[in-house]
Design a protein around this motif. Structure first.
Motif, PDB file in Angstrom:
ATOM      1  N   LEU A  86     -10.393  -1.689   4.037  1.00 23.48           N
ATOM      2  CA  LEU A  86      -9.697  -0.567   4.671  1.00 23.48           C
ATOM      3  C   LEU A  86     -10.425  -0.103   5.930  1.00 23.48           C
ATOM      4  O   LEU A  86      -9.797   0.274   6.914  1.00 23.48           O
ATOM      5  CB  LEU A  86      -9.574   0.600   3.682  1.00 23.48           C
ATOM      6  CG  LEU A  86      -8.574   0.397   2.543  1.00 23.48           C
ATOM      7  CD1 LEU A  86      -8.768   1.451   1.460  1.00 23.48           C
ATOM      8  CD2 LEU A  86      -7.138   0.431   3.059  1.00 23.48           C
ATOM      9  N   TYR A 116      -8.554   8.070   8.676  1.00 25.48           N
ATOM     10  CA  TYR A 116      -8.706   8.043   7.223  1.00 25.48           C
ATOM     11  C   TYR A 116     -10.191   8.169   6.892  1.00 25.48           C
ATOM     12  O   TYR A 116     -11.011   7.415   7.418  1.00 25.48           O
ATOM     13  CB  TYR A 116      -8.199   6.728   6.640  1.00 25.48           C
ATOM     14  CG  TYR A 116      -6.834   6.287   7.118  1.00 25.48           C
ATOM     15  CD1 TYR A 116      -5.706   6.461   6.319  1.00 25.48           C
ATOM     16  CD2 TYR A 116      -6.665   5.651   8.353  1.00 25.48           C
ATOM     17  CE1 TYR A 116      -4.457   6.028   6.731  1.00 25.48           C
ATOM     18  CE2 TYR A 116      -5.421   5.221   8.778  1.00 25.48           C
ATOM     19  CZ  TYR A 116      -4.323   5.409   7.969  1.00 25.48           C
ATOM     20  OH  TYR A 116      -3.085   4.979   8.377  1.00 25.48           O
ATOM     21  N   LEU A 223      -2.537   1.175   4.283  1.00 23.68           N
ATOM     22  CA  LEU A 223      -2.875   2.171   5.302  1.00 23.68           C
ATOM     23  C   LEU A 223      -1.638   2.956   5.720  1.00 23.68           C
ATOM     24  O   LEU A 223      -1.674   4.187   5.875  1.00 23.68           O
ATOM     25  CB  LEU A 223      -3.501   1.496   6.524  1.00 23.68           C
ATOM     26  CG  LEU A 223      -4.950   1.019   6.366  1.00 23.68           C
ATOM     27  CD1 LEU A 223      -5.342   0.147   7.552  1.00 23.68           C
ATOM     28  CD2 LEU A 223      -5.913   2.195   6.242  1.00 23.68           C
TER      29      LEU A 223
END
Length: 359
Positions: A86, A116, A223
Protein backbone atom coordinates in the motif's frame (compact mmCIF):
# COMPACT_ATOMS: atom_id res chain seq x y z
CA UNK A 1 37.19 -13.13 23.10
CA UNK A 2 34.39 -12.36 25.51
CA UNK A 3 31.97 -15.16 26.38
CA UNK A 4 29.16 -12.59 26.53
CA UNK A 5 29.28 -11.41 22.95
CA UNK A 6 30.81 -12.05 19.57
CA UNK A 7 31.57 -9.39 16.99
CA UNK A 8 30.84 -9.78 13.29
CA UNK A 9 31.56 -6.75 11.08
CA UNK A 10 30.32 -6.08 7.58
CA UNK A 11 31.05 -3.35 5.31
CA UNK A 12 3.30 18.75 15.17
CA UNK A 13 0.86 17.42 13.46
CA UNK A 14 -2.21 19.60 14.34
CA UNK A 15 -5.06 18.13 16.35
CA UNK A 16 -7.37 16.10 14.15
CA UNK A 17 -10.94 17.25 13.78
CA UNK A 18 -13.69 14.76 14.69
CA UNK A 19 -14.30 12.22 11.98
CA UNK A 20 -17.05 13.20 9.59
CA UNK A 21 -19.97 10.90 9.15
CA UNK A 22 -19.40 8.43 6.29
CA UNK A 23 -22.16 7.34 3.94
CA UNK A 24 -22.34 3.64 3.11
CA UNK A 25 -24.01 1.88 0.25
CA UNK A 26 -24.95 -1.74 -0.44
CA UNK A 27 -22.12 -3.55 -2.20
CA UNK A 28 -22.52 -6.38 -4.72
CA UNK A 29 -19.76 -9.02 -4.66
CA UNK A 30 -19.95 -12.37 -6.42
CA UNK A 31 -23.67 -12.72 -5.92
CA UNK A 32 -23.63 -11.58 -2.29
CA UNK A 33 -25.42 -8.38 -1.31
CA UNK A 34 -23.78 -6.65 1.62
CA UNK A 35 -26.27 -4.48 3.45
CA UNK A 36 -25.15 -1.04 4.65
CA UNK A 37 -24.31 -0.60 8.29
CA UNK A 38 -25.98 1.80 10.72
CA UNK A 39 -25.02 5.42 10.15
CA UNK A 40 -24.22 5.98 13.84
CA UNK A 41 -20.60 7.13 14.12
CA UNK A 42 -18.19 7.48 16.96
CA UNK A 43 -18.23 11.18 17.88
CA UNK A 44 -15.15 11.18 20.09
CA UNK A 45 -12.09 13.10 18.96
CA UNK A 46 -9.33 11.06 17.40
CA UNK A 47 -5.93 11.24 19.03
CA UNK A 48 -3.26 13.28 17.25
CA UNK A 49 -0.57 11.47 15.29
CA UNK A 50 2.86 11.18 16.89
CA UNK A 51 5.17 14.09 15.98
CA UNK A 52 7.16 13.58 12.81
CA UNK A 53 10.82 14.49 12.44
CA UNK A 54 11.45 17.96 11.02
CA UNK A 55 9.57 18.24 7.75
CA UNK A 56 7.94 21.15 5.95
CA UNK A 57 4.31 21.66 6.93
CA UNK A 58 1.93 20.52 4.19
CA UNK A 59 0.07 23.30 2.43
CA UNK A 60 -3.72 22.82 2.71
CA UNK A 61 -5.45 22.30 -0.62
CA UNK A 62 -9.18 22.27 -1.18
CA UNK A 63 -10.52 18.75 -1.70
CA UNK A 64 -7.71 16.98 0.14
CA UNK A 65 -8.52 13.86 2.15
CA UNK A 66 -6.47 12.40 4.97
CA UNK A 67 -7.08 9.78 7.63
CA UNK A 68 -5.84 6.87 9.72
CA UNK A 69 -6.35 3.32 8.46
CA UNK A 70 -5.54 0.44 10.85
CA UNK A 71 -4.45 -2.94 9.48
CA UNK A 72 -5.37 -5.70 11.94
CA UNK A 73 -5.54 -9.48 11.98
CA UNK A 74 -4.09 -12.59 13.56
CA UNK A 75 -0.38 -13.38 13.11
CA UNK A 76 0.83 -14.39 9.64
CA UNK A 77 -2.12 -13.26 7.50
CA UNK A 78 0.05 -10.88 5.47
CA UNK A 79 -0.50 -7.54 7.24
CA UNK A 80 3.07 -6.29 6.83
CA UNK A 81 3.22 -7.39 3.20
CA UNK A 82 -0.03 -5.53 2.62
CA UNK A 83 1.30 -2.38 4.31
CA UNK A 84 4.46 -2.39 2.20
CA UNK A 85 2.39 -2.80 -0.96
CA UNK A 86 0.00 0.00 0.00
CA UNK A 87 2.88 2.39 0.78
CA UNK A 88 4.82 1.35 -2.31
CA UNK A 89 8.06 0.66 -0.44
CA UNK A 90 9.24 -1.70 2.26
CA UNK A 91 8.91 -0.13 5.70
CA UNK A 92 7.62 -3.11 7.72
CA UNK A 93 9.62 -6.32 8.02
CA UNK A 94 8.24 -9.67 6.94
CA UNK A 95 9.07 -13.32 7.55
CA UNK A 96 7.34 -16.68 7.80
CA UNK A 97 7.78 -16.61 11.57
CA UNK A 98 4.68 -15.60 13.50
CA UNK A 99 4.83 -12.43 15.62
CA UNK A 100 7.40 -10.76 13.36
CA UNK A 101 5.76 -7.33 13.69
CA UNK A 102 5.99 -6.07 17.29
CA UNK A 103 5.38 -2.35 17.02
CA UNK A 104 2.83 0.04 15.63
CA UNK A 105 4.31 0.83 12.21
CA UNK A 106 2.93 3.85 10.35
CA UNK A 107 3.15 3.94 6.57
CA UNK A 108 2.15 6.97 4.50
CA UNK A 109 0.89 6.94 0.92
CA UNK A 110 0.02 10.18 -0.86
CA UNK A 111 -1.79 9.78 -4.17
CA UNK A 112 -3.85 12.37 -5.98
CA UNK A 113 -5.69 14.44 -3.38
CA UNK A 114 -5.66 11.62 -0.79
CA UNK A 115 -3.13 10.92 1.94
CA UNK A 116 -3.48 7.52 3.60
CA UNK A 117 -1.83 7.00 6.99
CA UNK A 118 -1.74 3.22 7.40
CA UNK A 119 -1.04 1.64 10.79
CA UNK A 120 0.32 -1.91 10.77
CA UNK A 121 -0.14 -3.70 14.09
CA UNK A 122 1.29 -6.85 15.68
CA UNK A 123 -0.79 -9.97 15.25
CA UNK A 124 -3.07 -10.32 18.27
CA UNK A 125 -1.55 -12.92 20.59
CA UNK A 126 -3.84 -15.66 21.93
CA UNK A 127 -1.12 -17.83 23.50
CA UNK A 128 2.01 -17.29 25.59
CA UNK A 129 0.87 -14.86 28.30
CA UNK A 130 4.27 -13.19 28.61
CA UNK A 131 5.00 -9.55 29.35
CA UNK A 132 6.07 -9.19 25.72
CA UNK A 133 2.78 -10.54 24.34
CA UNK A 134 0.77 -8.39 26.73
CA UNK A 135 2.65 -5.39 25.35
CA UNK A 136 1.92 -6.45 21.76
CA UNK A 137 -1.79 -6.86 22.46
CA UNK A 138 -1.91 -3.45 24.14
CA UNK A 139 -0.49 -1.98 20.93
CA UNK A 140 -3.22 -3.66 18.86
CA UNK A 141 -6.06 -2.47 21.10
CA UNK A 142 -4.70 1.08 21.09
CA UNK A 143 -4.34 1.17 17.33
CA UNK A 144 -7.96 0.28 16.54
CA UNK A 145 -9.51 2.82 18.89
CA UNK A 146 -8.66 6.09 17.14
CA UNK A 147 -8.83 5.47 13.40
CA UNK A 148 -11.10 6.39 10.51
CA UNK A 149 -11.12 2.93 8.91
CA UNK A 150 -10.09 -0.62 9.83
CA UNK A 151 -8.79 -3.21 7.38
CA UNK A 152 -9.55 -6.59 9.00
CA UNK A 153 -7.23 -9.01 7.21
CA UNK A 154 -8.00 -12.74 7.01
CA UNK A 155 -6.99 -15.50 4.65
CA UNK A 156 -9.64 -15.82 1.96
CA UNK A 157 -12.00 -18.71 2.71
CA UNK A 158 -10.77 -19.14 6.29
CA UNK A 159 -11.93 -17.97 9.71
CA UNK A 160 -10.34 -19.32 12.89
CA UNK A 161 -10.67 -18.79 16.62
CA UNK A 162 -7.67 -16.47 16.44
CA UNK A 163 -9.47 -14.39 13.76
CA UNK A 164 -12.56 -14.22 15.97
CA UNK A 165 -10.56 -12.85 18.92
CA UNK A 166 -9.21 -10.01 16.78
CA UNK A 167 -12.67 -9.29 15.36
CA UNK A 168 -14.02 -8.98 18.92
CA UNK A 169 -11.62 -6.05 19.51
CA UNK A 170 -13.21 -3.85 16.84
CA UNK A 171 -15.35 -1.07 18.21
CA UNK A 172 -18.76 -0.06 16.81
CA UNK A 173 -18.96 3.17 14.86
CA UNK A 174 -15.74 2.67 12.86
CA UNK A 175 -16.17 1.29 9.33
CA UNK A 176 -14.44 -2.06 8.77
CA UNK A 177 -13.41 -3.55 5.42
CA UNK A 178 -13.00 -7.33 5.30
CA UNK A 179 -9.76 -7.84 3.36
CA UNK A 180 -9.82 -11.46 2.21
CA UNK A 181 -6.10 -11.77 1.47
CA UNK A 182 -4.22 -14.56 -0.34
CA UNK A 183 -7.09 -15.03 -2.78
CA UNK A 184 -4.59 -16.61 -5.19
CA UNK A 185 -4.41 -19.60 -2.81
CA UNK A 186 -8.13 -20.37 -3.20
CA UNK A 187 -8.56 -23.11 -5.81
CA UNK A 188 -12.35 -22.90 -6.20
CA UNK A 189 -13.46 -19.28 -6.51
CA UNK A 190 -17.08 -20.41 -6.36
CA UNK A 191 -16.58 -21.17 -2.66
CA UNK A 192 -15.85 -17.52 -1.87
CA UNK A 193 -19.44 -16.22 -2.24
CA UNK A 194 -20.98 -18.42 0.49
CA UNK A 195 -17.94 -17.76 2.71
CA UNK A 196 -18.43 -14.01 2.31
CA UNK A 197 -22.07 -14.40 3.23
CA UNK A 198 -21.09 -16.27 6.41
CA UNK A 199 -18.59 -13.53 7.26
CA UNK A 200 -21.28 -10.87 6.97
CA UNK A 201 -23.24 -12.76 9.60
CA UNK A 202 -20.26 -12.51 11.97
CA UNK A 203 -19.83 -8.74 11.68
CA UNK A 204 -21.46 -5.82 9.87
CA UNK A 205 -18.55 -5.26 7.50
CA UNK A 206 -18.86 -2.12 5.40
CA UNK A 207 -17.39 -3.77 2.30
CA UNK A 208 -15.66 -7.00 1.27
CA UNK A 209 -12.37 -6.88 -0.64
CA UNK A 210 -11.18 -10.31 -1.88
CA UNK A 211 -7.60 -9.77 -3.10
CA UNK A 212 -3.93 -10.68 -3.06
CA UNK A 213 -1.44 -8.21 -1.56
CA UNK A 214 1.03 -9.34 -4.23
CA UNK A 215 -1.15 -8.11 -7.10
CA UNK A 216 -0.62 -4.40 -7.96
CA UNK A 217 -4.10 -4.08 -9.49
CA UNK A 218 -5.66 -5.37 -6.25
CA UNK A 219 -3.66 -2.82 -4.25
CA UNK A 220 -4.88 0.02 -6.48
CA UNK A 221 -8.46 -1.19 -6.09
CA UNK A 222 -8.10 -1.28 -2.30
CA UNK A 223 -6.66 2.24 -2.25
CA UNK A 224 -9.65 3.47 -4.25
CA UNK A 225 -12.05 1.87 -1.78
CA UNK A 226 -10.20 3.28 1.26
CA UNK A 227 -10.21 6.81 -0.15
CA UNK A 228 -13.99 7.08 0.28
CA UNK A 229 -13.61 6.73 4.05
CA UNK A 230 -10.92 9.39 4.55
CA UNK A 231 -12.25 12.65 6.01
CA UNK A 232 -11.91 15.79 3.89
CA UNK A 233 -9.12 17.66 5.65
CA UNK A 234 -5.55 18.86 4.96
CA UNK A 235 -2.75 16.30 4.81
CA UNK A 236 -0.77 15.69 7.99
CA UNK A 237 2.53 14.87 6.31
CA UNK A 238 4.69 16.09 3.46
CA UNK A 239 3.93 14.45 0.13
CA UNK A 240 7.20 12.49 -0.01
CA UNK A 241 7.08 11.05 3.54
CA UNK A 242 6.75 7.27 3.84
CA UNK A 243 6.76 6.64 7.61
CA UNK A 244 6.96 8.41 10.95
CA UNK A 245 9.48 5.89 12.25
CA UNK A 246 13.15 6.86 12.66
CA UNK A 247 16.00 5.39 10.63
CA UNK A 248 17.39 3.92 13.86
CA UNK A 249 14.14 2.03 14.38
CA UNK A 250 14.14 0.79 10.78
CA UNK A 251 17.71 -0.46 11.24
CA UNK A 252 16.77 -2.53 14.29
CA UNK A 253 13.77 -3.98 12.46
CA UNK A 254 15.89 -4.91 9.45
CA UNK A 255 18.38 -6.80 11.63
CA UNK A 256 15.49 -8.64 13.28
CA UNK A 257 14.02 -9.59 9.90
CA UNK A 258 17.29 -11.09 8.70
CA UNK A 259 17.70 -12.85 12.05
CA UNK A 260 14.33 -14.55 11.71
CA UNK A 261 14.70 -15.36 8.04
CA UNK A 262 18.15 -16.91 8.39
CA UNK A 263 17.48 -18.92 11.55
CA UNK A 264 14.05 -20.23 10.55
CA UNK A 265 11.71 -21.74 13.11
CA UNK A 266 14.54 -22.99 15.31
CA UNK A 267 15.08 -19.62 17.00
CA UNK A 268 12.31 -18.61 19.45
CA UNK A 269 10.29 -15.53 18.54
CA UNK A 270 11.39 -13.86 21.81
CA UNK A 271 14.75 -12.89 20.32
CA UNK A 272 15.04 -9.12 19.82
CA UNK A 273 17.46 -6.43 18.63
CA UNK A 274 18.75 -3.30 20.39
CA UNK A 275 20.62 -0.52 18.56
CA UNK A 276 23.67 0.55 20.60
CA UNK A 277 25.08 3.10 18.16
CA UNK A 278 23.63 4.92 15.17
CA UNK A 279 25.94 7.65 13.90
CA UNK A 280 26.00 9.57 10.62
CA UNK A 281 29.18 10.87 9.03
CA UNK A 282 29.99 12.69 5.83
CA UNK A 283 30.68 10.07 3.18
CA UNK A 284 33.77 10.09 0.94
CA UNK A 285 32.12 8.40 -2.02
CA UNK A 286 28.46 8.82 -1.08
CA UNK A 287 26.22 11.55 0.30
CA UNK A 288 25.86 9.83 3.67
CA UNK A 289 27.66 7.23 5.74
CA UNK A 290 26.08 5.45 8.72
CA UNK A 291 27.88 3.51 11.45
CA UNK A 292 25.58 1.14 13.31
CA UNK A 293 26.22 -1.20 16.23
CA UNK A 294 23.42 -3.55 17.28
CA UNK A 295 22.95 -6.27 19.89
CA UNK A 296 20.88 -9.37 19.21
CA UNK A 297 19.32 -10.50 22.50
CA UNK A 298 18.48 -14.18 22.98
CA UNK A 299 17.32 -16.18 26.00
CA UNK A 300 19.74 -19.14 26.02
CA UNK A 301 23.38 -19.94 25.28
CA UNK A 302 22.20 -22.49 22.69
CA UNK A 303 20.30 -19.75 20.87
CA UNK A 304 23.43 -17.58 20.90
CA UNK A 305 25.46 -20.33 19.24
CA UNK A 306 22.69 -20.75 16.65
CA UNK A 307 22.76 -17.06 15.75
CA UNK A 308 26.56 -16.90 15.53
CA UNK A 309 26.83 -20.07 13.46
CA UNK A 310 29.94 -22.05 12.52
CA UNK A 311 32.96 -19.72 12.75
CA UNK A 312 30.61 -16.74 12.90
CA UNK A 313 29.27 -17.29 9.39
CA UNK A 314 25.55 -16.96 10.29
CA UNK A 315 26.08 -13.68 12.16
CA UNK A 316 28.21 -12.34 9.33
CA UNK A 317 25.50 -13.16 6.82
CA UNK A 318 22.84 -11.45 8.96
CA UNK A 319 25.04 -8.34 9.02
CA UNK A 320 25.76 -8.41 5.30
CA UNK A 321 22.14 -8.81 4.24
CA UNK A 322 21.07 -6.09 6.67
CA UNK A 323 23.73 -3.72 5.32
CA UNK A 324 22.72 -4.28 1.70
CA UNK A 325 19.04 -3.62 2.38
CA UNK A 326 19.67 -0.59 4.60
CA UNK A 327 21.91 0.99 1.96
CA UNK A 328 19.07 0.71 -0.52
CA UNK A 329 16.39 1.89 1.92
CA UNK A 330 18.33 4.81 3.45
CA UNK A 331 20.39 5.80 0.40
CA UNK A 332 23.62 5.73 2.41
CA UNK A 333 26.85 3.80 2.83
CA UNK A 334 26.37 1.56 5.88
CA UNK A 335 28.88 -0.07 8.23
CA UNK A 336 27.30 -2.39 10.78
CA UNK A 337 28.59 -4.42 13.74
CA UNK A 338 26.50 -7.11 15.38
CA UNK A 339 26.84 -8.61 18.85
CA UNK A 340 24.94 -11.42 20.56
CA UNK A 341 24.02 -11.41 24.26
CA UNK A 342 22.05 -13.81 26.45
CA UNK A 343 19.34 -12.33 28.69
CA UNK A 344 17.38 -15.22 30.19
CA UNK A 345 13.67 -14.63 30.71
CA UNK A 346 13.62 -11.10 29.33
CA UNK A 347 10.25 -11.60 27.60
CA UNK A 348 8.63 -12.28 31.01
CA UNK A 349 10.20 -9.23 32.66
CA UNK A 350 7.98 -6.14 32.21
CA UNK A 351 10.78 -3.69 33.05
CA UNK A 352 13.17 -5.28 30.57
CA UNK A 353 10.48 -5.49 27.89
CA UNK A 354 9.98 -1.71 28.25
CA UNK A 355 13.75 -1.10 28.25
CA UNK A 356 13.96 -2.87 24.89
CA UNK A 357 11.53 -0.36 23.38
CA UNK A 358 8.17 -2.12 23.72
CA UNK A 359 5.21 -0.16 25.00
Amino acid sequence: MSTDKKNASSESAPERTPQEQTMRRPVQIAGVTIQPRSSAENASEDAALPPVAAAPAPVPVEGQRCGLVAIVGKPNVGKSTLLNALVGQKISITSRKAQTTRHRITGIRTQGTAQYVFVDTPGFQTIHGTALNKSLNKTVVGAVSDVDLVLFVVEAGSFTTADAKVLALLKPGIPVLLVANKLDNVHRRGDIAPWLQSMQERHAFTEFVPMSAKQPKDIERLLGICEKYLPEQPWWHAEDELTDRSEKFLASEMVREKLFRLTGDELPYTSTVVIDKFEEEAGRTSKRMLRIAATIVVEREGHKAMVIGDKGEKLKRIGTETRVELEKLLDAKVFIELWVKVRSGWADDEARVRSFGYE
